[in-house]
Design a protein around this motif. Sequence first.
Motif, PDB file in Angstrom:
ATOM      1  N   LYS A 199      12.882  18.727  -0.337  1.00 43.66           N
ATOM      2  CA  LYS A 199      14.330  18.813  -0.121  1.00 43.66           C
ATOM      3  C   LYS A 199      14.925  17.488   0.318  1.00 43.66           C
ATOM      4  O   LYS A 199      16.023  17.109  -0.103  1.00 43.66           O
ATOM      5  N   HIS A 200      14.213  16.751   1.170  1.00 43.41           N
ATOM      6  CA  HIS A 200      14.742  15.500   1.725  1.00 43.41           C
ATOM      7  C   HIS A 200      14.103  14.270   1.081  1.00 43.41           C
ATOM      8  O   HIS A 200      14.123  13.191   1.664  1.00 43.41           O
ATOM      9  N   GLY A 201      13.538  14.424  -0.101  1.00 40.40           N
ATOM     10  CA  GLY A 201      12.936  13.297  -0.805  1.00 40.40           C
ATOM     11  C   GLY A 201      11.435  13.223  -0.596  1.00 40.40           C
ATOM     12  O   GLY A 201      10.864  13.886   0.275  1.00 40.40           O
ATOM     13  N   SER A 202      10.803  12.402  -1.394  1.00 45.74           N
ATOM     14  CA  SER A 202       9.350  12.254  -1.340  1.00 45.74           C
ATOM     15  C   SER A 202       8.877  11.786   0.033  1.00 45.74           C
ATOM     16  O   SER A 202       9.557  11.031   0.728  1.00 45.74           O
ATOM     17  N   ALA A 203       7.680  12.244   0.412  1.00 41.71           N
ATOM     18  CA  ALA A 203       7.100  11.846   1.697  1.00 41.71           C
ATOM     19  C   ALA A 203       6.276  10.576   1.581  1.00 41.71           C
ATOM     20  O   ALA A 203       5.702  10.121   2.576  1.00 41.71           O
ATOM     21  N   VAL A 204       6.213   9.987   0.398  1.00 41.54           N
ATOM     22  CA  VAL A 204       5.373   8.811   0.176  1.00 41.54           C
ATOM     23  C   VAL A 204       6.183   7.541   0.420  1.00 41.54           C
ATOM     24  O   VAL A 204       7.331   7.424  -0.027  1.00 41.54           O
ATOM     25  N   ARG A 205       5.575   6.589   1.131  1.00 42.39           N
ATOM     26  CA  ARG A 205       6.243   5.349   1.485  1.00 42.39           C
ATOM     27  C   ARG A 205       5.405   4.139   1.064  1.00 42.39           C
ATOM     28  O   ARG A 205       4.270   4.270   0.611  1.00 42.39           O
ATOM     29  N   VAL A 206       5.967   2.965   1.249  1.00 44.03           N
ATOM     30  CA  VAL A 206       5.280   1.705   0.971  1.00 44.03           C
ATOM     31  C   VAL A 206       4.999   1.005   2.298  1.00 44.03           C
ATOM     32  O   VAL A 206       5.913   0.802   3.112  1.00 44.03           O
ATOM     33  N   PHE A 207       3.737   0.648   2.503  1.00 47.40           N
ATOM     34  CA  PHE A 207       3.335  -0.114   3.690  1.00 47.40           C
ATOM     35  C   PHE A 207       3.049  -1.554   3.248  1.00 47.40           C
ATOM     36  O   PHE A 207       2.390  -1.777   2.229  1.00 47.40           O
ATOM     37  N   THR A 208       3.540  -2.502   4.012  1.00 45.15           N
ATOM     38  CA  THR A 208       3.377  -3.907   3.613  1.00 45.15           C
ATOM     39  C   THR A 208       3.205  -4.810   4.823  1.00 45.15           C
ATOM     40  O   THR A 208       3.624  -4.468   5.941  1.00 45.15           O
ATOM     41  N   ASN A 209       2.607  -5.970   4.586  1.00 41.00           N
ATOM     42  CA  ASN A 209       2.474  -6.986   5.632  1.00 41.00           C
ATOM     43  C   ASN A 209       3.488  -8.112   5.441  1.00 41.00           C
ATOM     44  O   ASN A 209       3.386  -9.153   6.088  1.00 41.00           O
ATOM     45  N   LEU A 269       0.848  -1.184   0.000  1.00 45.63           N
ATOM     46  CA  LEU A 269       0.000   0.000   0.000  1.00 45.63           C
ATOM     47  C   LEU A 269       0.889   1.241   0.000  1.00 45.63           C
ATOM     48  O   LEU A 269       1.765   1.390   0.855  1.00 45.63           O
ATOM     49  N   VAL A 270       0.658   2.139  -0.947  1.00 46.54           N
ATOM     50  CA  VAL A 270       1.471   3.349  -1.085  1.00 46.54           C
ATOM     51  C   VAL A 270       0.736   4.524  -0.439  1.00 46.54           C
ATOM     52  O   VAL A 270      -0.392   4.857  -0.840  1.00 46.54           O
ATOM     53  N   PHE A 271       1.375   5.138   0.567  1.00 40.52           N
ATOM     54  CA  PHE A 271       0.722   6.203   1.330  1.00 40.52           C
ATOM     55  C   PHE A 271       1.799   7.073   1.984  1.00 40.52           C
ATOM     56  O   PHE A 271       2.918   6.611   2.224  1.00 40.52           O
ATOM     57  N   PRO A 272       1.506   8.331   2.310  1.00 41.74           N
ATOM     58  CA  PRO A 272       2.515   9.205   2.930  1.00 41.74           C
ATOM     59  C   PRO A 272       2.900   8.759   4.342  1.00 41.74           C
ATOM     60  O   PRO A 272       2.068   8.237   5.083  1.00 41.74           O
ATOM     61  N   TYR A 273       4.137   9.012   4.711  1.00 43.65           N
ATOM     62  CA  TYR A 273       4.620   8.600   6.038  1.00 43.65           C
ATOM     63  C   TYR A 273       3.884   9.344   7.153  1.00 43.65           C
ATOM     64  O   TYR A 273       3.710   8.807   8.252  1.00 43.65           O
ATOM     65  N   PHE A 274       3.440  10.596   6.884  1.00 45.10           N
ATOM     66  CA  PHE A 274       2.794  11.362   7.950  1.00 45.10           C
ATOM     67  C   PHE A 274       1.372  10.873   8.236  1.00 45.10           C
ATOM     68  O   PHE A 274       0.721  11.376   9.158  1.00 45.10           O
ATOM     69  N   LEU A 275       0.882   9.905   7.464  1.00 49.09           N
ATOM     70  CA  LEU A 275      -0.410   9.285   7.747  1.00 49.09           C
ATOM     71  C   LEU A 275      -0.231   7.848   8.256  1.00 49.09           C
ATOM     72  O   LEU A 275      -1.165   7.055   8.216  1.00 49.09           O
ATOM     73  N   GLU A 276       0.976   7.558   8.747  1.00 47.45           N
ATOM     74  CA  GLU A 276       1.271   6.213   9.246  1.00 47.45           C
ATOM     75  C   GLU A 276       0.315   5.808  10.360  1.00 47.45           C
ATOM     76  O   GLU A 276      -0.142   4.654  10.416  1.00 47.45           O
TER      77      GLU A 276
END
Length: 478
Positions: free
Chosen positions: A325-335, A285-292
Amino acid sequence: MAARGVAVVGVASTENPACVHGPTVVFERFLQDGSTRRFYACAACRDRKDCAFFLWADQTLSHTKRRLWADLYTAAWSKIPHRERYKKLKAVRRAAAGDRVYCKTCCVLLLASERESHLSCSLTTPLTDTQLAQPSTFLPPKENAKVEAQYLFSARSVEVLVGLVKCVGASGVLCVGAPRIHEALTSTPALRMASLLMDIDDRYCSFFPPESFLHYNMFNHHLFGGTAAHDTYLSFLAANEKLVLVSDPPFGGRMELLAHTLHTIEADWRTAAALDPQATLPVFLVFPYFLEAQVVASLPTLAMMDYQVDYDNHPIYSKGPKGMKHGSAVRVFTNQPLHALPLPGEEGYRWCEPCRRWVHHANAHCEVCRACTSKDGRTYKHCDECERCVKPAWVHCATCGGCRPPDHQCSTLPLGCYTCGDLDHKHLACPKRKRSVSSRESKKKKRKKGSKESAVPGSLADERHRDLDILAQLVDGK
């Protein structure tokens, strides 16, 4: 009375009234006096300007209005059958690239000889074989953040995500709102992975057959193609015991609804493929880290990887001068186990032995926290008073009792329930919440106040509801 928040209290059901995007969802609105009221609204659209459907849960949608909404649904989606739209692609492929045309206004493929009837339209030509196989490379992205939010993975992110899917050993990939992954899999037979794209953008009907693309709303698990589409969906699940789900949902969508959809797909997969009831469907699931926090609250089996996902057409989640500046805020969430999912070293990722996972080079391991703690691409620092790592620019504030940005405004207000003030629960679970206000009671209150409804609609949504009321009365002969 102004609302103080809205929560999802019921997922979409075929028993719920439907809008043009399928079955609606039950929400609950919290009012300032502590009372609540439930209502039905669109599962896909967060703005009533995009979908005007609204119905208080204690009201009944008349038969005439149901029929009117059904007519709107038919008018919105049932223009040309999927199979017929795809047949046109075969004729277009036989033509030379210069004779291939796509009408962006009418969303149809054309031959050069058919341009006369589309002179006032916006056309794209020529079209190469690669473009026809990967239509997202030339289709104008739908960028309404409150509906589709159609941002497309960069080529490098597609390569990394496909590599992660290969690590899991997938025989088939269910792409829920991830067209670039589907295009990569279908245009590369050497990968030997079947793919089914399920997306709300029906323009893909012109480029993929009904067996490969399903028009779909991920927030209510609604297949617009009816029984035939549902059969295709189940057949794909049954044929792929080693299935992987890849999803790139709109970041503004309700995570509760998406979580329910993922659980439903997993249950359908177990049944269709005759698997053990405890079998786990691999998910990326691809979603921003600040919505972890929201992701983990709804899907507790998912963990966040450190890979930064880039998009070609996002204003800030992309590489280049306009990117973060420090790269995209989007991450990959996985099980899936993080130690089994390598990340590319040439992009600055490294293996952390204590954490047993791949992390970004700036994500330094903290010996006190015993973890690589960075979330946003910067190297965090440890605060002994907070007993955790924080962002490097933050300072410890004695007034707030924690680390905050240097220019913050101090506040000693603790988080908790804003209805009663207790700290051990949120407003949704407050025992002092007032019962829901019915429509009849609401009208009585308005009459007591002597308020009069304005003859002029206050918004496009109000105007559409007024027009539907008038039309319903005309149909009923009133």
